[in-house]
Design an enzyme around this catalytic site. Structure first.
Site, PDB file in Angstrom:
ATOM      1  CG  HIS A 112      57.741  -4.704  40.284  1.00 35.48           C
ATOM      2  ND1 HIS A 112      57.325  -3.834  41.268  1.00 35.48           N
ATOM      3  CD2 HIS A 112      59.052  -4.461  40.084  1.00 35.48           C
ATOM      4  CE1 HIS A 112      58.358  -3.087  41.630  1.00 35.48           C
ATOM      5  NE2 HIS A 112      59.416  -3.447  40.929  1.00 35.48           N
ATOM      6  CG  ASP A 189      53.481  -3.455  36.096  1.00 32.48           C
ATOM      7  OD1 ASP A 189      53.919  -2.414  35.558  1.00 32.48           O
ATOM      8  OD2 ASP A 189      54.141  -4.134  36.905  1.00 32.48           O
ATOM      9  CD  GLN A 192      60.813  -3.698  33.423  1.00 37.64           C
ATOM     10  OE1 GLN A 192      61.551  -3.465  32.449  1.00 37.64           O
ATOM     11  NE2 GLN A 192      61.161  -3.355  34.645  1.00 37.64           N
ATOM     12  CE  LYS A 215      60.671   0.277  35.830  1.00 36.85           C
ATOM     13  NZ  LYS A 215      61.825  -0.207  36.579  1.00 36.85           N
ATOM     14  CB  CYS A 353      60.817  -5.723  42.861  1.00 37.23           C
ATOM     15  SG  CYS A 353      61.747  -4.410  43.628  1.00 37.23           S
TER      16      CYS A 353
END
Lengths: 398, 141
Positions: A112, A189, A192, A215, A353
């Protein structure tokens, strides 16, 4: 499942854009309303009951987060505005002071923007190098490819736990083991990943983890930075101000508070933190076993129905999570999204993104369906019926 | 203009757009136009001869509405003066805002006369016009 918990689902809407943001259960909304309605005092500062309650709820969330990702210390949990801010703090507050010219950072083309641009910035500011771990034919990261990418100059591996277009789960534990054997730091990261699978920062030996509340059923504007305590001690605060200082008399005499407060300057997003705590409780009650099995069943059901459609090209037939990215032959992804919107189906079109992923996948834009546990097989039936009819798409896309 | 005609104009210009090609000629002025809220992204190439727009071409990725509007813009504005083009562009904006406008002047541009009702597609239709307008204003500096 659990659809009654989500007030938005009472509308006639099929929501399939969960990688962008998830819906919020009533309990999270109520919890935040309760704060604003009944005890909306500031945190950390008051000498009265209301403020004490704020502190208690705020710090309880820290405890919830700590246990949720199995961190070892409360001081390792920093509240931020989201994964983007967390990553920027990690990169600009820690690595900008640690890395030197020609040091190498390994990322992938499917990251991302928030895990690419802050590194690009250090390329121009410090002269570091950003290199890419090659993806295999399914756009996965393999341990072998990580091994091949490591050089004596490699200092950091910074990758998503799960990517937001392909949806592959990276072998984090193996990567951190390999990285640490080579004195390389690992940044994950988790934007997700954290909403969909359990993540154990201790077992995986992760150095830094970033994720967002919105999220994972929580509110927008709240996120988490996890860092091993001995590393966070060296993370230079990017924001200075109230709440984070111990005392100051002159520029030479500024004393900062210990972790985690030192990294949370200013009045924090109190309602956001408290809402995040409630979201974590919700996920804990439901359990990731149920979440995962529902997501996998939904994805398989959708994939089996889309695969026979000749006019649909699926980018990520292989994927470990509940994302399907595809294109309809000769139709721009945005037009497909507009078409589905006419039937109250929310999907995302674009590059999501991940703008340099096109160099690996060969297409710039896709339609992305991202599922969560509250989606249903009936919703997928509706979606597939609309996607089955190519002429109808062409006729109704404008 | 009835709905079927509008549809046919849009689809014809989308599937067979005029001058969709890359231009590497230094006599052409290149300008990028994109929509911040979505993924439409076009490069427009314009050949000015003093006050006249001699040629327009474009390339890039965009939705059916943007591509067709670009093609219609090209069909209607090649050979026009900068001022004539600006007048056309402003009338087009009036139409997409649901305001009164010069229907006769816009010709095929009337295919988007209902777009003001679709907030999220308005910017698709105006995308090429914003690009050309910017190019003309920069040329006039």
């Amino acid at each position: 499942m659990n659809r009654d918990d989500f007030p938005l689902l009472k509308q006639d809407i099929i929501y399939l854009d969960n990688s962008a943001t998830s819906l919020k259960p009533q309990t999270v909304i109520d919890k935040m309303n309760d704060y604003y309605t009944n005890y909306s005092a500031n945190a950390h500062r008051g000498d009265y009951d209301l403020s004490f309650k704020v502190d208690k709820e705020y710090e309880e969330t820290r405890e919830l987060v700590k246990n949720f990702i199995n961190a070892q210390h409360l001081e390792e949990i920093i509240f931020t505005s989201g994964a983007t801010e967390s990553l920027n703090m990690i990169i600009n507050g820690f690595f900008a002071n640690y890395l030197e010219a020609n040091d190498e950072v390994l990322i992938t083309t499917s990251e991302h923007a928030s895990n690419i641009l802050p590194w690009f910035n250090l390329v121009s500011e410090l002269g570091i190098k950003v290199k890419y771990i090659p993806l295999d034919s399914n756009y996965y990261v393999t341990l072998d490819n990580v091994k091949k990418s490591i050089t004596p100059h490699t200092k950091v591996i910074s990758i998503a736990g799960i990517t937001n277009v392909i949806g592959d789960i990276r072998p984090i534990k193996e990567i951190t083991k390999l990285a640490h054997e080579n004195n390389i730091f690992v940044v994950i990261d988790g934007a997700q990943m954290v909403p969909h699978v359990p993540i154990d920062v201790t077992d995986n030996d992760i150095d830094f983890l970033a994720f967002s509340g919105h999220k994972m059923l929580g509110p927008t504007g709240i996120g988490v930075l996890y860092g091993k305590i001995e590393l966070l001690e060296h993370l230079k605060p990017q924001k200075l101000g109230g709440g984070m200082n111990e005392s100051f008399d002159s520029p030479e005499e500024v004393y900062l508070k210990p972790l985690p407060t030192r990294l949370e300057a200013g009045t924090p997003n109190i309602a956001g933190v408290i809402g995040l705590g409630e979201a974590i409780k919700y996920l804990n009650n439901l359990g990731f076993a149920k979440i995962s099995s529902q997501e996998h069943a939904l994805r398989k059901y959708l994939l089996d129905k889309l695969l026979p459609l000749k006019h649909i090209d699926i980018i990520n037939i292989e994927s470990d999570s509940a994302i399907i990215a595809f294109n309809v032959n000769n139709i721009f992804s945005q037009d497909v999204a507009y078409y589905l919107n006419k039937y109250n189906i929310c999907v995302r079109a674009g590059n999501h993104c991940a703008k340099i992923l096109k160099s690996s996948v060969g297409v710039t834009n896709t339609v992305r369906i991202s599922l969560y546990f509250y989606n249903t097989f009936e919703e997928i039936d509706n979606l597939v019926e609309l996607l089955s009819d190519y002429d109808k798409i062409v006729k109704e896309m404008i | 203009m009835d709905e079927n005609t509008k549809r046919e104009i849009i689809m014809e210009n989308y599937t067979h757009p005029t001058n969709r090609k890359r231009v590497d000629n230094p006599n052409y002025f290149k300008i990028n136009t994109n929509n911040a809220s979505c993924i439409d992204n076009l490069d427009i190439y314009i050949k000015f001869n003093h006050n006249i727009i001699e040629d327009i071409a474009f390339e890039g990725e965009a939705c059916a509405i943007s591509i067709s509007a670009t093609s219609i813009m090209i069909n209607n504005l090649i050979g026009k003066t900068k001022d004539e083009a600006l007048t056309y562009i402003h009338e087009f904006y009036h139409m997409t805002e649901g305001e009164e406008y010069n229907e006769e002047l816009l010709k095929e541009g009337n295919a988007y006369s209902n777009i003001y009702k679709q907030g999220n597609r308005k910017t698709c239709a105006t995308l090429p016009f914003r690009g050309l307008e910017k190019a003309i204003l920069e040329q006039n500096k």
